[in-house]
Design a protein around this motif. Sequence first.
Motif, mmCIF file in Angstrom:
data_model
loop_
_atom_site.group_PDB
_atom_site.id
_atom_site.type_symbol
_atom_site.label_atom_id
_atom_site.label_comp_id
_atom_site.label_asym_id
_atom_site.label_seq_id
_atom_site.Cartn_x
_atom_site.Cartn_y
_atom_site.Cartn_z
ATOM 1 N N ASP A 166 -7.880 8.808 10.063
ATOM 2 C CA ASP A 166 -8.759 8.548 9.100
ATOM 3 C C ASP A 166 -9.937 7.489 9.498
ATOM 4 O O ASP A 166 -11.108 7.635 9.401
ATOM 5 N N ARG B 72 0.882 -1.220 -0.021
ATOM 6 C CA ARG B 72 -0.019 -0.124 0.042
ATOM 7 C C ARG B 72 0.831 1.224 0.005
ATOM 8 O O ARG B 72 0.400 2.473 -0.423
ATOM 9 N N SER B 73 2.024 0.928 0.506
ATOM 10 C CA SER B 73 3.024 2.284 0.435
ATOM 11 C C SER B 73 3.533 2.693 -0.743
ATOM 12 O O SER B 73 4.128 3.909 -0.918
ATOM 13 N N GLU C 267 -0.103 10.835 0.030
ATOM 14 C CA GLU C 267 -0.291 11.760 -1.029
ATOM 15 C C GLU C 267 -0.332 13.192 -0.376
ATOM 16 O O GLU C 267 -0.530 13.416 0.816
ATOM 17 N N PHE D 93 2.342 9.384 7.801
ATOM 18 C CA PHE D 93 1.187 8.977 7.127
ATOM 19 C C PHE D 93 0.507 7.646 7.823
ATOM 20 O O PHE D 93 -0.563 7.450 7.590
ATOM 21 N N SER E 88 -1.669 16.637 0.594
ATOM 22 C CA SER E 88 -3.099 17.138 0.558
ATOM 23 C C SER E 88 -3.305 18.031 -0.315
ATOM 24 O O SER E 88 -2.721 18.956 -0.798
ATOM 25 N N ALA F 108 -3.501 7.654 8.881
ATOM 26 C CA ALA F 108 -4.297 6.639 8.229
ATOM 27 C C ALA F 108 -5.188 6.102 9.355
ATOM 28 O O ALA F 108 -6.423 6.140 9.304
ATOM 29 N N ASP G 213 -6.141 -0.067 5.223
ATOM 30 C CA ASP G 213 -7.184 0.292 4.358
ATOM 31 C C ASP G 213 -7.346 1.773 4.184
ATOM 32 O O ASP G 213 -7.727 2.435 3.211
ATOM 33 N N ALA G 214 -7.148 2.697 5.212
ATOM 34 C CA ALA G 214 -7.218 4.015 5.044
ATOM 35 C C ALA G 214 -5.728 4.872 4.484
ATOM 36 O O ALA G 214 -5.951 5.949 4.369
ATOM 37 N N LEU G 215 -4.870 4.223 4.276
ATOM 38 C CA LEU G 215 -3.431 4.400 4.033
ATOM 39 C C LEU G 215 -3.595 5.277 2.650
ATOM 40 O O LEU G 215 -4.041 4.740 1.595
ATOM 41 N N ARG G 216 -3.217 6.609 2.706
ATOM 42 C CA ARG G 216 -3.015 7.342 1.561
ATOM 43 C C ARG G 216 -1.805 8.259 1.559
ATOM 44 O O ARG G 216 -1.961 9.354 2.359
#
Length: 495
Positions: A471, A269-270, A493, A464, A495, A468, A488-491
Amino acid sequence: MENLQKIINVTQIRKADEHTITKKGITSFALMGQASLAFVKAIEPLLNRSLKIAIVSGVGNNGGDGFAIARILKSKKYTVQPFLVQFKDTLSPDCDINFQKLDDTIIIKSTSKVPDFSEYDVIIDAIFGFGLSKPITGFIKHVIESINNAKKTVYAVDVPSGLYCDKLPDSDTVVQADLAVSFQQPKFSFFSPENGTFVKNWKTVDIGLDEDFIQQQESNYFILNDKIANILTSRPRQSHKGSYGHALLIAGSYGKMGAAVLSSKACLRSGVGLLTSYVPKCGYQIIQSSVPEAMCLTDENEEFVTQLPEIFKYAVLAIGPGLDVNEKTTLAVKKLLSENNTPLVIDADAINIIAKNEELKSLLPKNSILTPHIKEFDRLVGKSDTSTERFQKQLEFSAKYQCVVVLKNAYTTISSPEGNLYFNTSGNQGMSTGGSGDVLTGIITGLLAQNYPPLHAALLGVFFHGKAGDDAACKKGYKALIASDIIDALRIEKS
């Protein structure tokens, strides 16, 4: 790091105040007004006009803030009762001006009966500011005890009274604030676990101090917040999986394959290009079915890792989640440290193995990233009596072994070989759950594989990971949050 705000000490805060007043050509009274307005703006969403509010002020400039806040709230039709804790005969000039603008202040002296603050719904603490340097005694001690015993919502102006900014308190006589609204930046003491009772939560408000001046001050303490996203690199359209590294994760043992699964998923996911998970034989079907995006190699042993695959074809290696600490696994860890010269990500049982075998510390590859929680770190360097002592040991370990240490806690701290300490501001209590650390290891491993420098990979990963968790908590709540929710919430990026 240039884009992260420094944490400065009391002397430097005073200098920043004086510099701002001189540079902007404003008075100290005007700066006090700006701070008071910022405080009210911060807490007003938490108030309603049915509440009875007690504002307890001292005789210094923090008290002046309190009287100004009382006047602002009164103008907004809130029910406010100001108090003056008069432990000196004279008030500071700016405090006195604001005090004189009120006509209903109740004065508390050493001969007075200490008020029962339980009749109020909200208590605003403005007795002492950031400059306190000695324990609170006498009748002020009883005033603070009355505030705490009232069991009401407490908001502290800048710093809870009785709390030092730059060191741990030497007394329990400290206001227990539900929220400290800190001027311009958080104070160093907010990040110490021992002060969690006194600073249950905090936020900062901009009062107009000169940030460029603050950044010029000497400090090796930094605030890790969303500004770290500025170092993220873009992902070009014309790229492929080989552009983002191939990571090897050595993890898992019988009964603890979940750690390997969580780390593997988080690594993918990273943004890593390729991942190979090396696990004992019992984990083959688990990895293949749970993480189909990862390749899987297995050890010859059924229940734990005893050997290493060919390690030289991987961009990054990570080891530790769910690994076990048996003798054969220990030999495998020693072999890895002896044969590998590139930075490693080292977690959990790999750290425990190093802690048990002192000679392995000297084999740590330069710029490796270690991710212990407090107990693992204490095993590694020895028990600390205070968080201040532990922070110092963390810095010393990073300097001695030229590595990055990610010390996991409510406010995770990251130490660099250069002697800097970064305090993370993302994350929440819901992340105090099994597997959360395994997720962090996977994220950092994936970032390192994408050619971020080790310190950058650690800082980005920690922030992050916490974001996550924040979130995920918005959807699940703190109690229901599990490690998979963080993935599942990892993003990662901007903002």
